[in-house]
Design a protein around this motif. Structure first.
Motif, PDB file in Angstrom:
ATOM      1  N   VAL A   1       3.355   7.490   3.234  1.00 58.15           N
ATOM      2  CA  VAL A   1       2.516   6.577   2.465  1.00 58.15           C
ATOM      3  C   VAL A   1       2.465   5.262   3.236  1.00 58.15           C
ATOM      4  CG1 VAL A   1       2.143   5.460   0.236  1.00 58.15           C
ATOM      5  CG2 VAL A   1       3.200   7.733   0.326  1.00 58.15           C
ATOM      6  N   ALA A   2       1.294   4.983   3.782  1.00 57.61           N
ATOM      7  CA  ALA A   2       1.161   3.839   4.681  1.00 57.61           C
ATOM      8  C   ALA A   2       0.141   2.844   4.132  1.00 57.61           C
ATOM      9  CB  ALA A   2       0.746   4.334   6.062  1.00 57.61           C
ATOM     10  N   GLY A   3      -0.064   1.784   4.865  1.00 57.00           N
ATOM     11  CA  GLY A   3      -0.956   0.709   4.416  1.00 57.00           C
ATOM     12  C   GLY A   3      -0.232  -0.594   4.646  1.00 57.00           C
TER      13      GLY A   3
ATOM     14  N   GLY B   1       7.392  -2.363   5.990  1.00 54.03           N
ATOM     15  CA  GLY B   1       6.416  -3.454   5.935  1.00 54.03           C
ATOM     16  C   GLY B   1       5.932  -3.914   7.295  1.00 54.03           C
ATOM     17  N   GLN B   2       6.830  -3.942   8.263  1.00 57.95           N
ATOM     18  CA  GLN B   2       6.424  -4.427   9.587  1.00 57.95           C
ATOM     19  C   GLN B   2       5.756  -3.293  10.357  1.00 57.95           C
ATOM     20  OE1 GLN B   2       9.425  -4.173   8.294  1.00 57.95           O
ATOM     21  NE2 GLN B   2      10.764  -5.878   8.798  1.00 57.95           N
TER      22      GLN B   2
ATOM     23  N   ASP C   1      -6.153  -2.177   0.091  1.00 60.01           N
ATOM     24  CA  ASP C   1      -6.424  -3.221  -0.892  1.00 60.01           C
ATOM     25  C   ASP C   1      -7.723  -3.879  -0.434  1.00 60.01           C
ATOM     26  OD1 ASP C   1      -6.621  -5.553  -2.351  1.00 60.01           O
ATOM     27  OD2 ASP C   1      -4.520  -6.134  -2.095  1.00 60.01           O
ATOM     28  N   THR C   2      -8.756  -3.806  -1.264  1.00 60.18           N
ATOM     29  CA  THR C   2     -10.083  -4.278  -0.805  1.00 60.18           C
ATOM     30  C   THR C   2     -10.112  -5.787  -0.548  1.00 60.18           C
ATOM     31  OG1 THR C   2     -10.795  -4.429  -3.101  1.00 60.18           O
ATOM     32  CG2 THR C   2     -11.429  -2.442  -1.877  1.00 60.18           C
TER      33      THR C   2
ATOM     34  N   ASP D   1      -8.051  -5.514   6.301  1.00 58.49           N
ATOM     35  CA  ASP D   1      -7.445  -5.534   7.635  1.00 58.49           C
ATOM     36  C   ASP D   1      -5.972  -5.129   7.615  1.00 58.49           C
ATOM     37  OD1 ASP D   1      -7.080  -7.900   6.186  1.00 58.49           O
ATOM     38  OD2 ASP D   1      -6.482  -8.966   8.017  1.00 58.49           O
ATOM     39  N   ALA D   2      -5.314  -5.296   6.463  1.00 58.02           N
ATOM     40  CA  ALA D   2      -3.896  -4.933   6.377  1.00 58.02           C
ATOM     41  C   ALA D   2      -3.702  -3.438   6.623  1.00 58.02           C
ATOM     42  CB  ALA D   2      -3.340  -5.318   5.009  1.00 58.02           C
ATOM     43  N   SER D   3      -4.751  -2.646   6.411  1.00 58.71           N
ATOM     44  CA  SER D   3      -4.609  -1.204   6.571  1.00 58.71           C
ATOM     45  C   SER D   3      -5.142  -0.674   7.900  1.00 58.71           C
ATOM     46  CB  SER D   3      -5.281  -0.484   5.397  1.00 58.71           C
ATOM     47  OG  SER D   3      -4.666  -0.899   4.185  1.00 58.71           O
ATOM     48  N   PHE D   4      -5.712  -1.571   8.702  1.00 56.10           N
ATOM     49  CA  PHE D   4      -6.229  -1.136  10.013  1.00 56.10           C
ATOM     50  C   PHE D   4      -5.183  -0.475  10.903  1.00 56.10           C
ATOM     51  CE2 PHE D   4      -9.893  -4.481  10.119  1.00 56.10           C
ATOM     52  CZ  PHE D   4     -10.674  -3.665   9.320  1.00 56.10           C
ATOM     53  N   PRO D   5      -4.004  -1.083  11.064  1.00 59.03           N
ATOM     54  CA  PRO D   5      -3.033  -0.469  11.990  1.00 59.03           C
ATOM     55  C   PRO D   5      -2.647   0.950  11.576  1.00 59.03           C
ATOM     56  CG  PRO D   5      -2.349  -2.701  11.430  1.00 59.03           C
ATOM     57  CD  PRO D   5      -3.500  -2.363  10.522  1.00 59.03           C
TER      58      PRO D   5
END
Ligand code: GDP
Ligand code: MG
Lengths: 186, 121
Positions: A10-12, A80-81, A103-104, A108-112
Motif C-alpha cells: 500500500v503506497a502513496g 513515509g520517506q 489524495d487529489t 504529486d505526493a503519489s508520483f514516486p
C-alpha cells in the motif's frame, strides 16, 4: 513446507491514508516494525570533508488477512520517506501488486510510487482517497494529471471504510489476474 | 543494502545480557537469501533449553506459523535484527521455513483463491 505468504503493497505519499486502509481491512490491529538505517545524510560536511552518516528510523505498518490454512496475505504500507527504495524492493518481492493511494489535493505526493511500480512492471491500481466524500475532478482529469497508463485501473475509495478498501484490494487482484493467462499455476 | 547494520540494543529498557551482534555471531546479512520480511516460520519440536533467552523468546512465538515481520513487531525488535536471529535459528535447526516468496505472483489459481477470500471479507 507449504505455508505461503503473499503481499499487497500500500503506497502513496505521506498522509494519503495508507495506514488507515491497512487497518480497515486487516484482521489484526495494524502492527508496526522499525528498521534503523545508516544512510549518508544530505551532502558532505564542508569542514571535515567526511561524509556524515545519520541513523534514520523507518517505520513499516502492516496488517494481515488469513486466506486459508496455507496462505496468508500481508498488507504493507510503504514508509513515509520515498528515498529508501531498497525497502520498497523487499516489499515488492512476493507481492501481487500495489494500491497507490492518491489524495487529489496533493497528486504529486503519489508520483514516486506510480513511477516505481510502472518502471518495474508491477501491477498496481490507483485509489483516489475521498477525504471529504466528494472529489472535484473527473476520472479523466485525474488520469491525465497522474499520467496513468490507460490499462491501470483507477478506483475511488474511503480508506476508513472496510468495504471500500476491500473493493480497492479486489480491483488490484483482478488487475493482476488480467495480466496472466487464465488457469496458469506456478 | 546499507553496509552497516545497527543492532538496536543500546538504550533498550531492561537491557540485554548479550549484545545482539554476539548473538548472531557478527552476521550482518542472512545466509538464507530467501528470507523476506513476510516469510513464514514455525518452531520445530526440538529441545531449546540450551538456547539463549532471546532465541527462546522468539521460538515461544513460533508455535504456529508466523512471519519475520510479525516477530519483529511483537518482540519489539528491528526488522533487520529479527531477520538475522531467525536466520541463525533456521540454520541451527530450530525453525522450519515456509515457501520462499517468488519475485512476482504469477499463479492464476493462487490469485483466484485470494480473490474469493477477499470477496467474503
Ligand atoms: N476524511 C478522511 N480522512 C482520512 C481518510 N483516510 C485517512 N484519513 C485521515 O488522514 C490522516 C492520514 O492517514 P494515514 O492513514 O495515517 O496516512 P499515511 O501517512 O498514508 O499512512 C489520518 O488522520 C486519517 O485519519 C479518508 O478516507 N477520509
Ligand atoms: Mg502511515
Amino acid at each position: 513446507m507449504n505455508r505461503k505468504s503473499v503481499k499487497v503493497v500500500v503506497a502513496g505519499g505521506f498522509g494519503t491514508g495508507k495506514t488507515t486502509l491497512v487497518g480497515s481491512v486487516s484482521e489484526i490491529a495494524p502492527l508496526t516494525t522499525e528498521e534503523v538505517l545508516t544512510a549518508p545524510s544530505e551532502g558532505i560536511d564542508d569542514l571535515t570533508g567526511i561524509e556524515d552518516k545519520t541513523k534514520t528510523t523507518v517505520a513499516l505498518d502492516f496488517g494481515r488477512i488469513t486466506v486459508n490454512a496455507d496462505i496468508v496475505l500481508y498488507l504493507f504500507g510503504t514508509p513515509g520517506q520515498d528515498r529508501f527504495w531498497f525497502i520498497w524492493d523487499e516489499l515488492a518481492v512476493g507481492a501481487i501488486g500495489a494500491i497507490v493511494l492518491v489524495d487529489t489535493r496533493r497528486l504529486d505526493a503519489s508520483f514516486p510510487a506510480i513511477d516505481y511500480f510502472e518502471r518495474r512492471g508491477i501491477p498496481f491500481v490507483a485509489a483516489v482517497n475521498m477525504f471529504f466524500g466528494e472529489c472535484p475532478y473527473t476520472e479523466g482529469e485525474i488520469r491525465d494529471a497522474l499520467k496513468l497508463n490507460p490499462t491501470v485501473p483507477l478506483v475511488w475509495c474511503d480508506a476508513r471504510d472496510r468495504q471500500s478498501s476491500k473493493q480497492a484490494l479486489i480491483s488490484l487482484v483482478k488487475h493482476a489476474m488480467s495480466r496472466l493467462p487464465a488457469g496458469t499455476s506456478a | 543494502m546499507p553496509d552497516e547494520t545497527w543492532y538496536g540494543d543500546d538504550g533498550e529498557p531492561g537491557g540485554r545480557l548479550v549484545p545482539l551482534y554476539m548473538l548472531v555471531n557478527g552476521r550482518t546479512s542472512p545466509r538464507n537469501t530467501s528470507l523476506n520480511l513476510a516469510t513464514q516460520v514455525t518452531a520445530l519440536p526440538v529441545d531449546t533449553s540450551a538456547l539463549e533467552p532471546e532465541y527462546r523468546e522468539i521460538l515461544s512465538c513460533c508455535g504456529g506459523w508466523i512471519s519475520v515481520a510479525e516477530l519483529a513487531a511483537y518482540l519489539n525488535t528491528q526488522l533487520t535484527v529479527m531477520k538475522l536471529l531467525v536466520d541463525v535459528l533456521l540454520e541451527r535447526g530450530f525453525l522450519a521455513l515456509g515457501d520462499p516468496a517468488e519475485r512476482t505472483v504469477a499463479d492464476y489459481r493462487l490469485l483466484e483463491t485470494i480473490l474469493d477470500r477477499l470477496q467474503r471479507l
